[in-house]
Scaffold this motif. Structure first.
Motif, PDB file in Angstrom:
ATOM      1  N   HIS A   1      -4.912  58.364  75.098  1.00 18.86           N
ATOM      2  CA  HIS A   1      -5.604  59.579  74.586  1.00 18.86           C
ATOM      3  C   HIS A   1      -6.584  59.889  75.510  1.00 18.86           C
ATOM      4  O   HIS A   1      -7.234  58.792  76.338  1.00 18.86           O
TER       5      HIS A   1
ATOM      6  N   ALA B   1      -9.947  64.949  69.808  1.00 16.92           N
ATOM      7  CA  ALA B   1      -9.596  65.381  71.109  1.00 16.92           C
ATOM      8  C   ALA B   1      -9.488  66.899  71.056  1.00 16.92           C
ATOM      9  O   ALA B   1      -9.990  67.523  71.832  1.00 16.92           O
ATOM     10  N   ASP B   2      -9.064  67.480  69.971  1.00 18.42           N
ATOM     11  CA  ASP B   2      -9.102  68.766  69.765  1.00 18.42           C
ATOM     12  C   ASP B   2     -10.328  69.597  69.960  1.00 18.42           C
ATOM     13  O   ASP B   2     -10.366  70.602  70.330  1.00 18.42           O
TER      14      ASP B   2
ATOM     15  N   GLY C   1      -6.814  62.345  67.400  1.00 17.77           N
ATOM     16  CA  GLY C   1      -6.204  63.820  67.775  1.00 17.77           C
ATOM     17  C   GLY C   1      -7.121  64.881  67.532  1.00 17.77           C
ATOM     18  O   GLY C   1      -7.340  65.669  68.091  1.00 17.77           O
TER      19      GLY C   1
ATOM     20  N   GLU D   1      -5.005  57.055  64.867  1.00 16.29           N
ATOM     21  CA  GLU D   1      -4.223  58.060  65.857  1.00 16.29           C
ATOM     22  C   GLU D   1      -4.615  59.476  65.454  1.00 16.29           C
ATOM     23  O   GLU D   1      -4.728  60.221  66.490  1.00 16.29           O
ATOM     24  N   ALA D   2      -4.490  59.789  64.240  1.00 18.55           N
ATOM     25  CA  ALA D   2      -4.961  61.185  63.740  1.00 18.55           C
ATOM     26  C   ALA D   2      -6.480  61.555  63.989  1.00 18.55           C
ATOM     27  O   ALA D   2      -6.573  62.781  64.421  1.00 18.55           O
TER      28      ALA D   2
END
Ligand code: G3P
Ligand code: CA
Length: 235
Positions: free
Chosen positions: A130, A99-100, A96, A92-93
């Protein structure tokens, strides 16, 4: 065209593998993509770990699939490598982070494992939440097949270690030979994903063969070697 540089377990020569620090460094070094292995915890979380146990890459010991995420979080995954203490990294992290930065993430599911196909089902469900450019990979032909059925739009890589068959199944978008197989088959390599190339001669070989994705533990040095335009027989 030069291969895209994929940071294998992050910038894992310089930082402890599969930690946030390893992936952040890879991004600072200009990696085009990030590679990770995923395993399911006892309570159903995908975590970025290569081995079946945490013994090699943490201060503790135990089998990942028999531990909860909270139990894993009590261990330090950084100090063994000489780095700062680090928490286990969840997929999950990492999604993220990818994605960033708009970075492609290459996610490898490990098999055989206790939870079997639940790994791919969990991964497919998680990706629905996501917006990340993902490539799914596995050495298991069954894992790649079932993931493709779940998420046909996500590209897949079937990884090869001992043998590299001439043809690959239709559900595998790319072949993923180890660089040792590239050396063994002088006429092949165009458009493949190759792991793990750190030595200058291997990096030159990947470029010469037209490899599309090159997984390396050393993104910055690999980019430098690609820019140097060496040939595979140069020392
Ligand atoms: O990128 C594929 C490669 O990581 C496969 O080998 O053992 O390092 O996961 P392994
Ligand atoms: Ca891997």
């Amino acid at each position: 065209m030069s291969p895209e540089v994929v940071a294998h377990r992050g910038a894992s020569t310089r930082r402890p593998e599969h930690t946030l620090a390893a992936y952040e460094l890879a991004l600072r070094q200009g990696a085009d993509g990030l590679e990770c292995d995923v395993r399911l915890t006892k309570d159903g979380h995908l975590v970025c770990l290569h081995d079946r146990t945490i013994d090699r890459t943490s201060g503790g010991s135990g089998v990942v699939s028999a531990m909860t995420l909270d139990e894993l979080r009590r261990h330090d995954f950084g100090s063994w490598h000489g780095g700062e203490p680090a928490e286990v990294l969840t997929l999950e992290a990492l999604l993220g982070l990818a994605a960033d930065h708009g970075t492609r993430l290459f996610i490898e599911t490990k098999h055989p494992v206790r939870y079997g196909s639940l790994v791919e089902r969990t991964l497919a469900g998680q990706l629905d939440r996501h917006r990340v450019d993902v490539v799914m990979m596995s050495f298991s032909v069954f894992a790649v097949h079932r993931f493709k059925k779940l998420k046909p739009e996500v590209p897949t890589v079937l990884l090869y270690d001992r043998l590299w068959p001439k043809t690959r199944p239709r559900f595998a978008d790319y072949a993923g030979p180890g660089v040792h197989l590239l050396r063994r088959h002088p006429d092949r390599g165009q458009g493949v994903y190759t792991w793990t190339a750190d030595a200058p001669a291997d990096i030159a070989l990947c470029r010469e063969r037209g490899v599309r994705f090159l997984a390396t533990n050393n993104p910055d040095e690999t980019r430098g070697h690609l820019a140097d335009n060496l040939t595979p027989d140069q020392p």
